[in-house]
Design an enzyme around this catalytic site. Structure first.
Site, short mmCIF file in Angstrom:
data_model
loop_
_atom_site.label_atom_id
_atom_site.label_comp_id
_atom_site.label_asym_id
_atom_site.label_seq_id
_atom_site.Cartn_x
_atom_site.Cartn_y
_atom_site.Cartn_z
CG HIS A 1 -0.25 0.25 2.51
ND1 HIS A 1 -0.22 1.64 2.86
CD2 HIS A 1 0.37 -0.48 3.36
CE1 HIS A 1 0.41 1.50 4.09
NE2 HIS A 1 0.70 0.31 4.34
CB CYS A 2 1.25 4.26 -1.84
SG CYS A 2 -0.10 4.36 -2.70
CG MET A 3 0.95 8.69 0.96
SD MET A 3 1.05 8.96 2.71
CE MET A 3 -0.23 10.02 2.83
NE ARG B 1 -3.55 5.69 -6.40
CZ ARG B 1 -3.35 6.10 -7.53
NH1 ARG B 1 -2.75 5.28 -8.36
NH2 ARG B 1 -3.66 7.51 -7.85
NE ARG C 1 0.75 2.02 -4.96
CZ ARG C 1 1.05 2.81 -5.99
NH1 ARG C 1 1.55 2.09 -6.96
NH2 ARG C 1 1.08 4.17 -6.08
#
Length: 514
Positions: free
Chosen positions: A28-30, A32, A34
């Site tokens: 995951h990023c900020m 989303r 993924r």
């Protein structure tokens, strides 16, 4: 209760992406979640978009489910746990649930599109947005853009630490200026600066991991850059400075280390590999870094900082107009990823990046355009519901639901959103030109979420005033441009009509676009 909610969100998502057997990797990023998928055809896009917690779906090198800041960090571990549990339980129940959900989604989809007399709805815009995303993905699959994406993958995992340390730095500066809690100020300074003093090591580690090397060796060669003892070494006729070259030097050193390591794996006998390969990797790369890369990367980093400050000091209004107006198209082309190491370099040099507040104006133009779409289509309840549900995320700088669900499929509102972003960028750029220089102490957040991260030479009050003014200009110009120029007469005839949805089915489909 919060944990139960996050687990329920993860449990709702899992069958709609094909079950645990279809998920090959999770990150995951900020904003989303993924995931990499074994079989893309098993994913039920419309059903995913219909989940209340899902703000949107983006397909790129991974399948990305937009959940928003904060939420994604809590849902991801629950999702990982459910995937592990599903695999250990032989996976058959998850497959059955996925099939059942597919049948339900198909039935809903048939109901929602059965009446051919309906005008254009938000669902049809979402389908167009999905097609545009797929086309963008195909066009962006060039070697250069794929390289930019991989470099971005090096820096994205660092964003949470940049945000946390940036906010602490801002709090520390506020306390120091007010003279409050003098005993706490040095402690906060250590917390805020500790990560930044070693960021090169993390960049080296992530670079080696991303490009197929041993991560710890990438970190080891990058650590040479921040070692205080480099001050005793001369390169190109002058002594080195600890940290010289920064993240760009670390990136270059780790890339070289990956190549040296791969060469060693190919030629060093297996019996000696455990001793020779790491030694040669660190030795060769370390020498090249000390006597070449640090100096060259330092010159490049200095040039980037000098150019950014010169650009805004001399041509601030025009530069802001261009940057704010072109940022959304850059995102569509995948070229915005080249800005991530530039942002990080500027933060490393001066404590903040002057570019991010200007680029954030593109989101303000997008929000203004979306509000205009809402008021120009008073009879299209479907599209209005999409705008209404996606606006809160838009105000916080999460633009995907509005871009792919509203403005980009409509076409002209995307252009007028860019006009709003250009106006907001020109406003912020003009302030720089007049001497109010400020930026963001971290990358990732945008919109209102950027407020706690603002810092500048003229003080927090001036920085906040200019940034709020820029957002206001972006909102207003984006709204006006879209309201008056965002629609042709034919577009209004096609879109501004009551789709007369079936009460039992259409409300369930509207959140699918957020």
């Amino acid at each position: 209760m919060s944990t139960d909610k996050n687990r329920a969100t993860a449990a709702a998502i899992l069958p709609l992406v094909g079950g645990p057997d279809n998920v090959t990797s999770i990150a995951h990023c900020m904003t989303r979640l993924r995931i990499a998928l074994r079989d893309r055809s098993l994913v039920q896009d419309e059903a995913l978009r219909a989940l209340p917690a899902v703000l949107g779906v983006v397909e790129d090198d991974t399948y990305q489910i937009v959940l928003g800041p904060g939420t994604v960090a809590r849902v991801t571990p629950e999702f990982e746990a459910l995937v592990k549990e599903g695999r250990s339980a032989a996976g058959t129940p998850a497959r059955a649930q996925s099939t059942e959900s597919a049948d339900t989604a198909n039935a809903t989809d048939t109901t929602g599109t059965a009446d051919a007399a309906h005008p254009v709805t938000a669902a049809e815009l979402a389908a167009q947005g999905a097609a545009l995303k797929q086309a963008r993905k195909t066009k962006n699959a060039t070697p250069f853009k794929l390289l930019l994406r991989r470099i971005a993958n090096v820096f994205v995992p660092l964003i949470p630490a940049l945000i946390g340390c940036g906010i602490i730095a801002g709090l520390n500066g506020l306390l120091a200026n007010l003279g409050w809690l003098p005993a706490v100020v040095p402690a906060l300074a250590a917390m805020a600066s500790g990560f930044m003093s070693l960021i090169a090591v993390f960049v080296g580690y992530n670079t080696a991991k991303e490009f197929g090397g041993t991560p710890i060796l990438g970190g080891a060669v990058a650590a040479v850059i921040v070692f205080p003892g480099v001050a005793k070494i001369d390169a190109f006729g002058q002594p080195l400075s600890p940290g010289q070259g920064g993240v760009l030097g670390a990136l270059a050193a780790a890339l070289l280390a990956v190549q040296v390591e791969k060469w060693c794996r190919k030629w060093v006998p297996e019996a000696l590999d455990v001793l020779v390969t790491p030694t040669l990797t660190v030795l060769i790369t370390g020498l090249v870094t000390l006597f070449g890369l640090m100096f060259l990367a330092g010159e490049v980093s200095t040039a980037i900082g000098t150019f950014a400050n010169w650009l805004l000091a001399t041509g601030g209004a025009f530069a802001g107009l261009v940057l704010g107006g072109l940022f959304l198209p850059l995102v569509m082309l995948g070229l915005h990823q080249a800005l991530i190491p530039i942002h990080t370099t500027l933060i490393e040099q001066s404590g903040y990046t002057v570019l991010l507040p200007i680029l954030a104006m593109a989101g303000a133009g997008q929000v203004g355009a979306a509000i205009a779409v809402y008021y120009r289509l008073p009879r299209n309840a479907s599209i209005r519901a999409t705008v209404k549900s996606a606006l809160p995320a838009g105000f916080l700088g999460i633009g995907e639901p509005l871009i792919y669900g509203v403005s980009l499929p409509l076409g002209r509102p995307f252009v007028t959103a860019c006009i709003g972003g250009a106006a907001g960028g020109a406003f912020v750029g003009l302030a720089h030109q007049l001497g109010v220089a400020f930026g963001s102490t971290a990358i990732g957040p945008s919109g209102w979420a950027l407020f706690p991260l603002l810092d500048g030479t003229s003080g927090l009050a001036a920085s906040l005033t200019v940034y709020v003014g820029g957002l206001g200009v972006g909102y207003l110009v984006g709204f006006v441009a879209t309201y008056f120029f965002g629609f042709t007469h034919q577009m209004l005839a096609d879109l501004n009509a009551d789709p007369d949805p079936a009460p039992a089915t259409e409300p369930a489909r509207e959140p699918a676009l957020t």
